[in-house]
Design a protein around this motif. Structure first.
Motif, PDB file in Angstrom:
ATOM      1  N   ILE A 252      -8.879 -14.689  28.968  1.00 55.37           N
ATOM      2  CA  ILE A 252      -9.366 -13.319  28.806  1.00 55.37           C
ATOM      3  C   ILE A 252      -8.355 -12.279  29.269  1.00 55.37           C
ATOM      4  CG2 ILE A 252     -11.176 -11.691  29.452  1.00 55.37           C
ATOM      5  CD1 ILE A 252     -13.028 -14.129  29.837  1.00 55.37           C
ATOM      6  N   ALA A 253      -7.841 -12.411  30.495  1.00 53.14           N
ATOM      7  CA  ALA A 253      -7.032 -11.346  31.084  1.00 53.14           C
ATOM      8  C   ALA A 253      -5.622 -11.249  30.490  1.00 53.14           C
ATOM      9  CB  ALA A 253      -6.949 -11.522  32.596  1.00 53.14           C
ATOM     10  N   ILE A 254      -4.916 -12.359  30.392  1.00 50.21           N
ATOM     11  CA  ILE A 254      -3.532 -12.306  29.893  1.00 50.21           C
ATOM     12  C   ILE A 254      -3.458 -11.762  28.466  1.00 50.21           C
ATOM     13  CG2 ILE A 254      -1.547 -13.733  29.248  1.00 50.21           C
ATOM     14  CD1 ILE A 254      -1.938 -15.277  31.825  1.00 50.21           C
ATOM     15  N   PRO A 255      -4.350 -12.144  27.552  1.00 51.33           N
ATOM     16  CA  PRO A 255      -4.277 -11.553  26.208  1.00 51.33           C
ATOM     17  C   PRO A 255      -4.520 -10.038  26.182  1.00 51.33           C
ATOM     18  CG  PRO A 255      -5.545 -13.572  26.141  1.00 51.33           C
ATOM     19  CD  PRO A 255      -5.286 -13.272  27.583  1.00 51.33           C
ATOM     20  N   ARG A 256      -5.092  -9.471  27.238  1.00 54.21           N
ATOM     21  CA  ARG A 256      -5.349  -8.031  27.283  1.00 54.21           C
ATOM     22  C   ARG A 256      -4.157  -7.227  27.810  1.00 54.21           C
ATOM     23  NH1 ARG A 256     -11.370  -6.887  29.406  1.00 54.21           N
ATOM     24  NH2 ARG A 256     -10.510  -4.805  29.240  1.00 54.21           N
ATOM     25  N   ILE A 257      -3.074  -7.906  28.204  1.00 59.53           N
ATOM     26  CA  ILE A 257      -1.880  -7.200  28.693  1.00 59.53           C
ATOM     27  C   ILE A 257      -1.202  -6.517  27.512  1.00 59.53           C
ATOM     28  CG2 ILE A 257       0.392  -7.475  29.763  1.00 59.53           C
ATOM     29  CD1 ILE A 257      -0.735  -9.864  31.291  1.00 59.53           C
ATOM     30  N   ARG A 258      -0.864  -5.236  27.714  1.00 63.19           N
ATOM     31  CA  ARG A 258      -0.202  -4.483  26.644  1.00 63.19           C
ATOM     32  C   ARG A 258       1.192  -5.033  26.389  1.00 63.19           C
ATOM     33  NH1 ARG A 258      -0.336   0.656  29.128  1.00 63.19           N
ATOM     34  NH2 ARG A 258      -2.467   0.563  29.843  1.00 63.19           N
ATOM     35  N   ASP A 259       1.587  -5.129  25.109  1.00 63.02           N
ATOM     36  CA  ASP A 259       2.908  -5.599  24.676  1.00 63.02           C
ATOM     37  C   ASP A 259       3.264  -6.953  25.288  1.00 63.02           C
ATOM     38  OD1 ASP A 259       3.211  -3.238  23.228  1.00 63.02           O
ATOM     39  OD2 ASP A 259       4.131  -2.208  24.926  1.00 63.02           O
ATOM     40  N   PHE A 260       2.321  -7.861  25.313  1.00 65.67           N
ATOM     41  CA  PHE A 260       2.535  -9.171  25.927  1.00 65.67           C
ATOM     42  C   PHE A 260       3.305 -10.081  24.987  1.00 65.67           C
ATOM     43  CE2 PHE A 260       1.094 -13.524  26.896  1.00 65.67           C
ATOM     44  CZ  PHE A 260       1.604 -13.610  28.174  1.00 65.67           C
ATOM     45  N   ARG A 261       4.388 -10.674  25.490  1.00 69.60           N
ATOM     46  CA  ARG A 261       5.211 -11.577  24.682  1.00 69.60           C
ATOM     47  C   ARG A 261       5.376 -12.938  25.350  1.00 69.60           C
ATOM     48  NH1 ARG A 261       7.552  -6.584  23.725  1.00 69.60           N
ATOM     49  NH2 ARG A 261       7.612  -6.023  21.527  1.00 69.60           N
ATOM     50  N   GLY A 262       4.527 -13.234  26.300  1.00 67.36           N
ATOM     51  CA  GLY A 262       4.597 -14.518  26.989  1.00 67.36           C
ATOM     52  C   GLY A 262       5.028 -14.341  28.434  1.00 67.36           C
ATOM     53  N   LEU A 263       4.648 -15.298  29.259  1.00 68.27           N
ATOM     54  CA  LEU A 263       5.015 -15.264  30.675  1.00 68.27           C
ATOM     55  C   LEU A 263       6.439 -15.773  30.852  1.00 68.27           C
ATOM     56  CD1 LEU A 263       1.745 -16.751  32.200  1.00 68.27           C
ATOM     57  CD2 LEU A 263       2.442 -14.363  32.177  1.00 68.27           C
TER      58      LEU A 263
END
Length: 188
Positions: free
Chosen positions: A106-117
């Motif tokens: 839930i939380a990680i997909p809601r990060i803006r401009d997320f391209r992976g950890l």
């Protein structure tokens, strides 16, 4: 038993046994704890910030955070030994698995401009740390109640002896790491 804990025991553990070539459960890496921490240095001027950050962290973690005090005085930052400057929560067992499941799905997909950890954020002993720039990515936090954004550090502690074993464990659990991009940066 939480959903992620069942997945670990039924799907991930057999893969780790196969990779290690053993059936000893103590020989494969497993999760020990997750530590959530917030630095609230601005609480020196405004005590309300510490209270609101404590409220948000307790909503995110599901348990009350511990207030951390400064150990040394630093005159450049106007900090004296004993000032309340941070918060932390240690999650173990079912709460740890439940939080990690919410973080990944839930939380990680809601990060803006997320391209992976970042796959390089391991400490050399199999522990992974990541930072979140704002607490609003967690759905438990009401966006209307946020007066200011607050960062959050998340450290995942494992029993892995090295970073490769820990990376494999977290990848099997579902952590969305960046793809390995060793072929240039794509610019002309």
């Amino acid at each position: 038993m939480t959903r992620l804990e069942a997945k670990y025991k039924n799907e991930i553990l057999p893969r780790l046994f196969e990779r290690a070539g053993t059936t000893n459960p103590m020989a494969v890496p497993r999760l020990v704890k997750i530590v959530l921490s917030m630095g609230v240095g601005a609480a020196l001027q405004d005590k309300k910030r510490l209270e609101l950050s404590s409220r948000d962290l307790s909503i995110i973690a599901g348990q009350k955070p511990v207030v951390c005090k400064a150990r040394k005085s630093v005159s450049n930052f106007k900090v004296r030994a004993g000032n309340e400057t941070g918060l932390k929560v240690t999650l173990r067992g079912a709460r740890m698995y439940e939080f990690l499941d919410r973080l990944i799905t839930i939380a990680i997909p809601r990060i803006r401009d997320f391209r992976g950890l970042n796959p390089q954020s391991f400490d050399g002993r199999g522990n992974y740390s990541m930072g979140v720039s704002e607490q609003s990515i967690f759905p438990e936090i009401d966006p209307a109640s946020i007066e200011w954004t607050q960062g959050l550090n998340i450290t995942i502690v494992t029993t892995a002896k090295n970073d490769q074993d820990s990376r494999e464990l977290l990848r099997l659990i579902g952590m969305p790491f960046q793809k390995d991009t060793k072929q240039g940066n794509g610019r002309a």
